[in-house]
Every structure is written in C-alpha cells, then in structure tokens.
Design a protein around this motif. Structure first.
Motif, mmCIF file in Angstrom:
data_model
loop_
_atom_site.group_PDB
_atom_site.id
_atom_site.type_symbol
_atom_site.label_atom_id
_atom_site.label_comp_id
_atom_site.label_asym_id
_atom_site.label_seq_id
_atom_site.Cartn_x
_atom_site.Cartn_y
_atom_site.Cartn_z
ATOM 1 N N PHE A 191 -8.684 3.047 -12.198
ATOM 2 C CA PHE A 191 -9.771 2.404 -11.457
ATOM 3 C C PHE A 191 -10.569 1.481 -12.373
ATOM 4 O O PHE A 191 -10.934 0.358 -11.991
ATOM 5 N N ALA A 192 -10.843 1.957 -13.593
ATOM 6 C CA ALA A 192 -11.609 1.140 -14.539
ATOM 7 C C ALA A 192 -10.851 -0.119 -14.933
ATOM 8 O O ALA A 192 -11.446 -1.193 -15.097
ATOM 9 N N ALA A 193 -9.530 -0.004 -15.083
ATOM 10 C CA ALA A 193 -8.736 -1.140 -15.549
ATOM 11 C C ALA A 193 -8.335 -2.082 -14.419
ATOM 12 O O ALA A 193 -8.320 -3.304 -14.603
ATOM 13 N N TYR A 194 -7.990 -1.514 -13.240
ATOM 14 C CA TYR A 194 -7.365 -2.316 -12.190
ATOM 15 C C TYR A 194 -8.075 -2.256 -10.842
ATOM 16 O O TYR A 194 -7.609 -2.870 -9.885
ATOM 17 N N ARG A 195 -9.163 -1.457 -10.754
ATOM 18 C CA ARG A 195 -9.894 -1.299 -9.491
ATOM 19 C C ARG A 195 -8.999 -0.778 -8.378
ATOM 20 O O ARG A 195 -9.120 -1.203 -7.216
ATOM 21 N N ASP A 196 -8.108 0.129 -8.715
ATOM 22 C CA ASP A 196 -7.125 0.613 -7.745
ATOM 23 C C ASP A 196 -7.194 2.131 -7.631
ATOM 24 O O ASP A 196 -7.602 2.829 -8.564
ATOM 25 N N ASP A 197 -6.785 2.636 -6.475
ATOM 26 C CA ASP A 197 -6.549 4.061 -6.297
ATOM 27 C C ASP A 197 -5.242 4.434 -6.975
ATOM 28 O O ASP A 197 -4.458 3.549 -7.374
ATOM 29 N N GLY A 242 -0.603 12.711 -2.888
ATOM 30 C CA GLY A 242 -2.044 12.728 -2.793
ATOM 31 C C GLY A 242 -2.574 11.356 -3.163
ATOM 32 O O GLY A 242 -1.843 10.484 -3.643
ATOM 33 N N LEU A 243 -3.880 11.174 -2.947
ATOM 34 C CA LEU A 243 -4.505 9.884 -3.240
ATOM 35 C C LEU A 243 -5.852 10.147 -3.904
ATOM 36 O O LEU A 243 -6.662 10.945 -3.398
ATOM 37 N N ALA A 244 -6.075 9.498 -5.041
ATOM 38 C CA ALA A 244 -7.333 9.683 -5.770
ATOM 39 C C ALA A 244 -7.957 8.332 -6.085
ATOM 40 O O ALA A 244 -7.250 7.343 -6.306
ATOM 41 N N ARG A 245 -9.292 8.333 -6.139
ATOM 42 C CA ARG A 245 -10.026 7.116 -6.486
ATOM 43 C C ARG A 245 -11.101 7.447 -7.513
ATOM 44 O O ARG A 245 -12.022 8.225 -7.224
ATOM 45 N N ASP A 246 -10.936 6.905 -8.700
ATOM 46 C CA ASP A 246 -11.946 7.028 -9.742
ATOM 47 C C ASP A 246 -12.378 8.474 -9.973
ATOM 48 O O ASP A 246 -13.562 8.787 -10.065
ATOM 49 N N GLY A 247 -11.365 9.352 -10.075
ATOM 50 C CA GLY A 247 -11.650 10.737 -10.419
ATOM 51 C C GLY A 247 -11.949 11.655 -9.257
ATOM 52 O O GLY A 247 -12.325 12.815 -9.473
ATOM 53 N N LEU A 261 -9.110 11.742 -2.502
ATOM 54 C CA LEU A 261 -9.209 11.345 -1.107
ATOM 55 C C LEU A 261 -8.267 12.196 -0.270
ATOM 56 O O LEU A 261 -8.583 12.572 0.857
ATOM 57 N N VAL A 262 -7.095 12.479 -0.837
ATOM 58 C CA VAL A 262 -6.126 13.405 -0.261
ATOM 59 C C VAL A 262 -5.545 14.207 -1.420
ATOM 60 O O VAL A 262 -5.033 13.612 -2.378
ATOM 61 N N GLU A 263 -5.636 15.517 -1.369
ATOM 62 C CA GLU A 263 -5.111 16.329 -2.468
ATOM 63 C C GLU A 263 -3.589 16.343 -2.432
ATOM 64 O O GLU A 263 -2.986 16.399 -1.360
ATOM 65 N N PRO A 264 -2.947 16.294 -3.597
ATOM 66 C CA PRO A 264 -1.473 16.280 -3.635
ATOM 67 C C PRO A 264 -0.914 17.673 -3.394
ATOM 68 O O PRO A 264 -1.615 18.682 -3.546
ATOM 69 N N PRO A 265 0.363 17.768 -3.037
ATOM 70 C CA PRO A 265 1.001 19.082 -2.883
ATOM 71 C C PRO A 265 1.201 19.751 -4.235
ATOM 72 O O PRO A 265 1.182 19.090 -5.285
ATOM 73 N N ASP A 266 1.405 21.060 -4.210
ATOM 74 C CA ASP A 266 1.734 21.788 -5.433
ATOM 75 C C ASP A 266 3.078 21.303 -5.972
ATOM 76 O O ASP A 266 3.941 20.832 -5.221
ATOM 77 N N ASP A 309 0.872 -1.177 0.000
ATOM 78 C CA ASP A 309 0.000 0.000 0.000
ATOM 79 C C ASP A 309 0.905 1.221 0.000
ATOM 80 O O ASP A 309 1.425 1.640 1.023
ATOM 81 N N LYS A 310 1.109 1.790 -1.204
ATOM 82 C CA LYS A 310 2.152 2.800 -1.356
ATOM 83 C C LYS A 310 1.821 4.101 -0.631
ATOM 84 O O LYS A 310 2.724 4.798 -0.165
ATOM 85 N N PHE A 311 0.538 4.440 -0.532
ATOM 86 C CA PHE A 311 0.180 5.671 0.178
ATOM 87 C C PHE A 311 0.472 5.521 1.669
ATOM 88 O O PHE A 311 1.087 6.395 2.285
#
Length: 357
Positions: free
Chosen positions: A194-200, A143-148, A151-156, A124-126
């Motif tokens: 997410f569509a291809a691998y069901r992953d964040d 940051g961490l995103a799920r399907d667009g 979940l956590v916004e990335p830094p600038d 779990d890389k995050f």
C-alpha cells in the motif's frame, strides 16, 4: 487514415505517458518506473511498426498505430465498415488501455479481443478470482487486505500463503518474501504494498507446482482451444518478483541485457511430459471462452503439480505480444513471426466480417 481501405488500428499506451502521469499524481519516480514497466510491450513492439505496416500492406490492409491519448480522436474518425481495432494494453487503475475497446464500441468499430468489460475484470484479481470460482474453475480462494487490515480474511493453509498486489500483477509477488508462513507477515506485506503502490493485496494459499503459460491467437475465425500453446515457463525461481519482471521487458529489460542480468526463461511443452495436465488446461480454456467470453487473443497463467493437478492463477486479455513466450507460440503454432501472425489475424477477421455482413 484511409476511410475505405481496410485498416487495422493498434491502440497502445506508452510507458513514458504512464510514468509521467504517475509522477504527476505523486508517485516516487522509482515506483512509477516499476508500475509503468508493465506497459513494456508497447515499448518493445514500437520498433516493429514498420514491419507490421508492410505485412499488413501485403494483405491489403493499412496499419495505423495510435497512442492511447490520441485514441478518442482517431477512433471517432474511423470508418466502422472497414476498421478493426486491436488494443495492446488493458487496465482500469494504473493503466488506461481498457478505455480503447470501450471507445471502439462507442464508435461502432469492430475489435480484436474480448469485450471491454473483461479489460476491467482481469485487472482486479480479487473480483476476477470470484468470477472464475463461480464458473467452477480451479482458482485458489483468496483473502483481501488493505494497508494492514483484512477486508476479507483468507482461508487456512498448511502450506502458507502467497501475497500479491490486487491490480498490479497476478503472479508477481513484488519481493522475495511474498510467500509467507504467517498471516501477520501477510498483513505487513499489505502495508508495504500500500505504501509503495497504493494497492490492496490478494492473499491466497500457496500452491505448489511449475509455472505454466497458455497462449492463444485466433488467427482464423473458427480457431478453437486446439490452437492453445501450453508451456512450462522455467526461470529457475518459484515465482516472479518485480526485479525479475523489470529484467525481461522494455527499457529496463534492455538495460538488464546490457549488464548481463537477463536470462530468458525456458519454455517446455506441457503435453510432452504431462499430457493429462495439458488436456485439463484446454478444458479450462474452453470454459473461459464459453463462460467468460475470452476470444481472439489471450493468455492464461497456471500452476501445475507433478500429479497433474492444475491451479488457474489468472487470465489476460492483452498478453504480451512481443514477449518471448508469445513469439515462440506464433512460431510453433502458426509458423509465423509476430508481425505476420498479427496481420494475418486481422486480414482474416476483416474478410470474415465482410462475408457475413
């Protein structure tokens, strides 16, 4: 298996077992093939099991390869006094190898490698990045995103961002556009993943530099970070895509070789041109050993800039033992082929444990 003869059990998850399970779970065959290819070290090492058995026998050990689906039964019958378990594959999501060290602990068996909690964390890389950051190590924020959706916004980041699956590989960007200049593109990539691998996806500021692999095998019980092998991995590309990965290992790698599409990356010692960076990487390894509990066998992936600035990308508790880089490490550091290095490590560990029993 012998109950009184010292025994090395190698637990491995075959690609086909994973592929069949993913297809049964509804993954398209193409995606299941890509995901299961991460277990190619099981495919690549299996032709050498006879050689491993012979090298172990010369050192007074029995060698028993066990497929993961048979591990519960095999480890339940093993003798805790004479058995050592080496797990070849990690995983808590697509892959299940993290169950093996837990089963070994449940049955009171000694193991090669980190404890089972790290088999889960490294996949779990995050979460692993958060732990590495808390240890003060130079890991890029994420940051961490799920399907667009964030979940956590990335830094600038003035240099743009790098987007990669959270549980499917820490340095593989899947596609050529995984480095992006716009966070809208990063969210679109998260939809595709997410569509291809069901992953964040983990979204990190892009960091410049050359790719570096640091490999470690504690062939002797008192081996420290001085035995770390630190090499630039020059493939001619800035980062590895899924297509690049498929061309290197396992059955897909053999097909790529037959078609003339295989190009093994070049390994160059970091210390030859950037000794300061090599020294920093050894300090990082020591911190990982002391603060995180890495031991026995592991690898670290990093990016090194021309000014010796080092970025820690990931650690692996199950490095690709039959891969070109780990074989090269065994030859350069220990003067042995892979089978002899594995057998010698196991024999030394069992001897040391018997001495301290």
């Amino acid at each position: 298996m012998p109950r009184h003869m010292p025994t090395l059990i190698l637990v491995h998850e075959p690609e086909k077992a994973c592929f069949d399970r993913l297809v049964a779970d509804g993954f398209p065959a193409e995606r299941a093939l890509e995901i299961s290819s991460y277990l190619a070290q099981s495919t690549d090492l299996s032709p050498e099991f006879d050689e491993l058995a012979a090298t172990c026998e010369r050192r007074g050990l029995a060698f028993v390869p066990v497929e993961l689906d048979d591990a519960a039964t095999a480890l339940g019958k093993a003798d805790p006094e004479t058995t050592l378990v080496w797990t070849l594959t990690d995983g808590v999501s697509y892959f299940r190898g993290g169950a093996a060290p837990a089963l070994a602990r449940l049955n009171g068996l000694k193991t090669i490698g980190a404890d089972d909690s790290l088999f889960a964390l490294c996949q779990d890389k995050f979460r692993s990045g958060a732990v590495l950051g808390a240890l003060g190590l130079p890991v890029p924020q994420a940051g961490l995103a799920r399907d667009g959706h964030w979940l956590v916004e990335p830094p600038d980041s003035a240099a743009g961002w790098f987007v990669k699956p959270n549980r499917l590989g820490a340095k593989i960007g899947i596609w050529q556009d995984s480095r992006c200049e716009d966070l809208g593109n990063a969210l679109e990539l998260s939809r595709r993943v997410f569509a291809a691998y069901r992953d964040d996806v983990v979204v990190q500021p892009y960091v410049a530099g050359r790719n570096v692999r640091a490999s470690f095998l504690g062939l002797k019980p008192d081996t420290g970070a001085e035995a770390l092998g630190i090499s630039f991995v020059d493939s001619g590309a800035d980062f590895q895509t899924m297509a690049d990965s498929l061309a290197l290992y396992g059955g897909t790698g053999e097909a790529a070789k037959a078609a003339g599409h295989y190009a093994e990356p070049v390994l160059l010692p970091v210390a030859d041109t950037q000794p300061g960076a090599a020294a920093t990487i050894r300090r990082i390894a020591e911190r990982l050993r002391a603060g995180l509990g890495l031991r026995d066998v592991f690898s670290i992936d990093l990016r090194v800039e021309a000014d010796d600035h080092v970025h820690l990308i990931e650690f692996e508790v199950c490095p690709g033992l039959p891969c070109f880089d780990f074989r090269a490490y065994c030859r350069s550091q220990w003067g042995m082929g892979l089978a002899d290095a594995m057998a010698e490590t196991a024999a030394n560990r069992l001897t040391d444990q018997k001495r301290h029993a």
